[in-house]
Design a protein around this motif. Structure first.
Motif, PDB file in Angstrom:
ATOM      1  N   ALA A 152       1.285  -1.079  -0.087  1.00 38.68           N
ATOM      2  CA  ALA A 152       0.380   0.140   0.096  1.00 38.68           C
ATOM      3  C   ALA A 152       0.814   1.342  -0.303  1.00 38.68           C
ATOM      4  O   ALA A 152       0.790   2.111  -0.827  1.00 38.68           O
ATOM      5  CB  ALA A 152      -1.096   0.206   1.214  1.00 38.68           C
ATOM      6  N   LEU A 153       2.167   0.821   0.529  1.00 37.04           N
ATOM      7  CA  LEU A 153       2.624   1.865   0.798  1.00 37.04           C
ATOM      8  C   LEU A 153       3.823   2.748  -0.225  1.00 37.04           C
ATOM      9  O   LEU A 153       3.350   3.726  -0.613  1.00 37.04           O
ATOM     10  CB  LEU A 153       3.720   2.154   2.070  1.00 37.04           C
ATOM     11  CG  LEU A 153       3.229   2.468   3.082  1.00 37.04           C
ATOM     12  CD1 LEU A 153       4.205   1.961   4.437  1.00 37.04           C
ATOM     13  CD2 LEU A 153       3.201   3.673   3.660  1.00 37.04           C
ATOM     14  N   GLU A 154       4.029   1.539  -1.164  1.00 34.22           N
ATOM     15  CA  GLU A 154       4.357   1.476  -2.784  1.00 34.22           C
ATOM     16  C   GLU A 154       3.338   2.384  -3.493  1.00 34.22           C
ATOM     17  O   GLU A 154       4.102   3.466  -3.978  1.00 34.22           O
ATOM     18  CB  GLU A 154       5.438   0.503  -2.886  1.00 34.22           C
ATOM     19  CG  GLU A 154       6.131  -0.299  -1.703  1.00 34.22           C
ATOM     20  CD  GLU A 154       7.071  -1.947  -2.416  1.00 34.22           C
ATOM     21  OE1 GLU A 154       5.445  -2.130  -3.389  1.00 34.22           O
ATOM     22  OE2 GLU A 154       7.208  -2.226  -1.652  1.00 34.22           O
ATOM     23  N   GLN A 155       2.419   1.798  -3.772  1.00 37.69           N
ATOM     24  CA  GLN A 155       1.182   2.379  -4.541  1.00 37.69           C
ATOM     25  C   GLN A 155       0.642   4.138  -4.006  1.00 37.69           C
ATOM     26  O   GLN A 155       0.647   4.436  -4.759  1.00 37.69           O
ATOM     27  CB  GLN A 155       0.074   1.513  -4.103  1.00 37.69           C
ATOM     28  CG  GLN A 155      -0.131   0.794  -4.695  1.00 37.69           C
ATOM     29  CD  GLN A 155       0.578  -0.044  -6.064  1.00 37.69           C
ATOM     30  OE1 GLN A 155       0.141   0.342  -6.878  1.00 37.69           O
ATOM     31  NE2 GLN A 155       1.798  -0.732  -5.959  1.00 37.69           N
ATOM     32  N   ILE A 156       0.738   4.764  -2.744  1.00 38.49           N
ATOM     33  CA  ILE A 156       1.260   5.965  -2.287  1.00 38.49           C
ATOM     34  C   ILE A 156       1.675   6.726  -2.502  1.00 38.49           C
ATOM     35  O   ILE A 156       1.861   7.598  -3.415  1.00 38.49           O
ATOM     36  CB  ILE A 156       0.270   6.119  -0.619  1.00 38.49           C
ATOM     37  CG1 ILE A 156      -0.797   4.808  -0.514  1.00 38.49           C
ATOM     38  CG2 ILE A 156       0.954   7.399  -0.544  1.00 38.49           C
ATOM     39  CD1 ILE A 156      -0.639   5.048   1.208  1.00 38.49           C
ATOM     40  N   ASP A 157       3.292   6.002  -2.579  1.00 34.77           N
ATOM     41  CA  ASP A 157       4.296   7.440  -3.419  1.00 34.77           C
ATOM     42  C   ASP A 157       3.489   6.965  -4.619  1.00 34.77           C
ATOM     43  O   ASP A 157       4.294   8.315  -4.974  1.00 34.77           O
ATOM     44  CB  ASP A 157       5.706   5.899  -2.841  1.00 34.77           C
ATOM     45  CG  ASP A 157       6.975   6.806  -1.640  1.00 34.77           C
ATOM     46  OD1 ASP A 157       6.148   7.540  -0.780  1.00 34.77           O
ATOM     47  OD2 ASP A 157       6.983   6.086  -1.207  1.00 34.77           O
ATOM     48  N   ALA A 158       3.682   6.327  -5.493  1.00 34.35           N
ATOM     49  CA  ALA A 158       3.616   6.110  -6.601  1.00 34.35           C
ATOM     50  C   ALA A 158       2.865   7.298  -7.094  1.00 34.35           C
ATOM     51  O   ALA A 158       2.634   7.955  -8.435  1.00 34.35           O
ATOM     52  CB  ALA A 158       3.615   5.061  -7.695  1.00 34.35           C
ATOM     53  N   ALA A 167      -5.860  11.512  -8.295  1.00 36.43           N
ATOM     54  CA  ALA A 167      -4.120  10.486  -7.368  1.00 36.43           C
ATOM     55  C   ALA A 167      -4.995  10.649  -5.553  1.00 36.43           C
ATOM     56  O   ALA A 167      -4.738  10.110  -5.150  1.00 36.43           O
ATOM     57  CB  ALA A 167      -3.341  11.498  -7.614  1.00 36.43           C
ATOM     58  N   THR A 168      -5.412  11.371  -5.716  1.00 32.81           N
ATOM     59  CA  THR A 168      -5.724  12.119  -4.347  1.00 32.81           C
ATOM     60  C   THR A 168      -7.126  11.024  -3.582  1.00 32.81           C
ATOM     61  O   THR A 168      -6.450  10.707  -2.562  1.00 32.81           O
ATOM     62  CB  THR A 168      -6.862  13.572  -3.900  1.00 32.81           C
ATOM     63  OG1 THR A 168      -5.596  14.569  -4.625  1.00 32.81           O
ATOM     64  CG2 THR A 168      -7.182  13.649  -2.096  1.00 32.81           C
ATOM     65  N   LEU A 169      -7.598  10.836  -4.358  1.00 35.04           N
ATOM     66  CA  LEU A 169      -8.516   9.433  -4.071  1.00 35.04           C
ATOM     67  C   LEU A 169      -8.312   8.430  -3.922  1.00 35.04           C
ATOM     68  O   LEU A 169      -8.673   8.276  -2.923  1.00 35.04           O
ATOM     69  CB  LEU A 169      -9.760  10.051  -4.669  1.00 35.04           C
ATOM     70  CG  LEU A 169     -11.024   9.101  -4.622  1.00 35.04           C
ATOM     71  CD1 LEU A 169     -11.913   9.079  -3.448  1.00 35.04           C
ATOM     72  CD2 LEU A 169     -12.486   8.670  -5.857  1.00 35.04           C
ATOM     73  N   VAL A 170      -7.602   7.903  -4.873  1.00 40.19           N
ATOM     74  CA  VAL A 170      -6.500   7.112  -4.525  1.00 40.19           C
ATOM     75  C   VAL A 170      -5.342   6.330  -3.537  1.00 40.19           C
ATOM     76  O   VAL A 170      -5.682   5.438  -2.635  1.00 40.19           O
ATOM     77  CB  VAL A 170      -5.619   6.808  -5.768  1.00 40.19           C
ATOM     78  CG1 VAL A 170      -5.441   5.488  -5.718  1.00 40.19           C
ATOM     79  CG2 VAL A 170      -6.543   6.140  -7.135  1.00 40.19           C
TER      80      VAL A 170
END
Length: 323
Positions: A152-158, A167-170
């Motif tokens: 999840a953190l890697e996806q947030i980073d991306a 992006a904000t909603l995701v």
């Protein structure tokens, strides 16, 4: 006895209206330390590169955070993040207020990169969820159990780096995924929670909890719940009381009242309809139970907690789900 079973953690998170919001990144280097005031919501920070030291008011020992580690601050306590021991902290507020392009910088270099944010909950979260947790939950990133948190953190980073559409909603939804997995990892540890959350990890208590959440309106008896848990009545009663802090039927009453209060707050159903939905045969039966637990009748509760009614659900006494 075979019955449908629900997820109490999911039910409570839905009831308290969990939302998330990401903050700017922190990039730090050299010797540095930042002091943060007590956050108004549940704070989370994840270390994406480097290491730092977390100190929380009221927690005896500092917590060393390594790359991939996360922490949740579940209570409004002041805390400090630092490059190491003995560094005098400066206030974090001006550093974050001066952030540019979503990045707050302190010191020189990029020894540490972290992302953070907050989780906001509804009025009842303190008693229903947060009181059952320790003030700080630290999840080491190197643990196998934290694999989904790392994902999840890697996806947030991306998302934060590339800023694609929505992006904000995701990222907000990914943060909620991270929260649930952080709670799962935490609950898997010994003695990790109290109250109803402690019951989730007890192999005898958990089936009874899930059954009551799946069918809160059912006229459960201790014997039926014991059958669901595949133990005797006395065993279930003793284990439930030890883990949750109250009897199974007292817990059921408390959960029904929480559901009724949430529906009363919405204001789109009559008290009689709510009574049937949460397991009471009549409006008067719900009224008696509701007043016994909250100190107010359903109609009075609805009036006082409605917009402009002069009250807030958090200000009213309410029974607790264990603990």
């Amino acid at each position: 006895m075979s019955v449908q079973q629900a997820d109490p953690l999911e039910d409570v998170l839905a009831l308290v209206g969990t939302t998330s919001r990401l903050s700017v990144r922190l990039v730090a280097g050299g010797e540095w330390a930042l002091s943060f005031g007590p956050p108004p919501a549940v704070k989370f920070v994840a270390v994406r590169r480097g290491r730092c030291l977390l100190t929380v008011d009221g927690v005896p020992d500092p917590i060393e955070l390594a790359e991939g580690d996360c922490f949740l601050l579940t209570q409004p306590r002041a805390f400090t993040l630092a490059s190491g021991r003995g560094v005098r902290p400066g206030p974090a507020g001006p550093i974050f207020a001066a952030a540019t392009d979503g990045v707050a910088r302190v010191g020189t270099g990029e020894d540490l990169i972290s992302i953070g944010g907050r989780f906001d909950f509804g009025e009842r979260a303190q008693e229903l969820l947060l009181d059952a947790l320790p003030p700080v939950i630290h999840v080491p990133g190197r643990s196998a159990e934290a694999a989904t948190v790392r994902w999840a953190l890697e996806q947030i980073d991306a998302e934060l780096r590339d800023r694609p559409l929505a992006a904000t909603l995701v990222t907000e939804h990914l943060a909620l995924v991270m929260l649930i997995h952080l709670l799962r990892v935490h609950l898997a540890g010994p003695g990790a929670a109290s109250g109803w959350m402690a019951g989730l990890t007890d192999p005898v208590v958990a089936p009874a909890l899930r059954a009551m959440h799946a069918r809160p309106a059912h006229a459960w008896t201790v014997a039926q719940l014991a059958e669901v848990a595949a133990v005797s009545r006395s065993t279930l009663a003793a284990r439930f009381k030890k883990a949750v802090g109250q009897s199974p039927l007292d817990y059921l009453t408390g959960w029904r009242i929480e559901l009724a209060a949430e529906r009363l707050g919405r204001g789109d159903q009559t008290v009689a309809m709510i009574a049937r939905e949460v397991g009471y045969g009549s409006e008067s039966a719900l009224s008696n139970a509701f007043k016994r637990v909250t100190g107010a009748s359903p109609r009075e509760y609805r009036r006082r907690t409605s917009p402009g009614g002069g009250g807030s659900p958090a200000t009213w006494p309410r029974g607790r789900l264990g603990g």
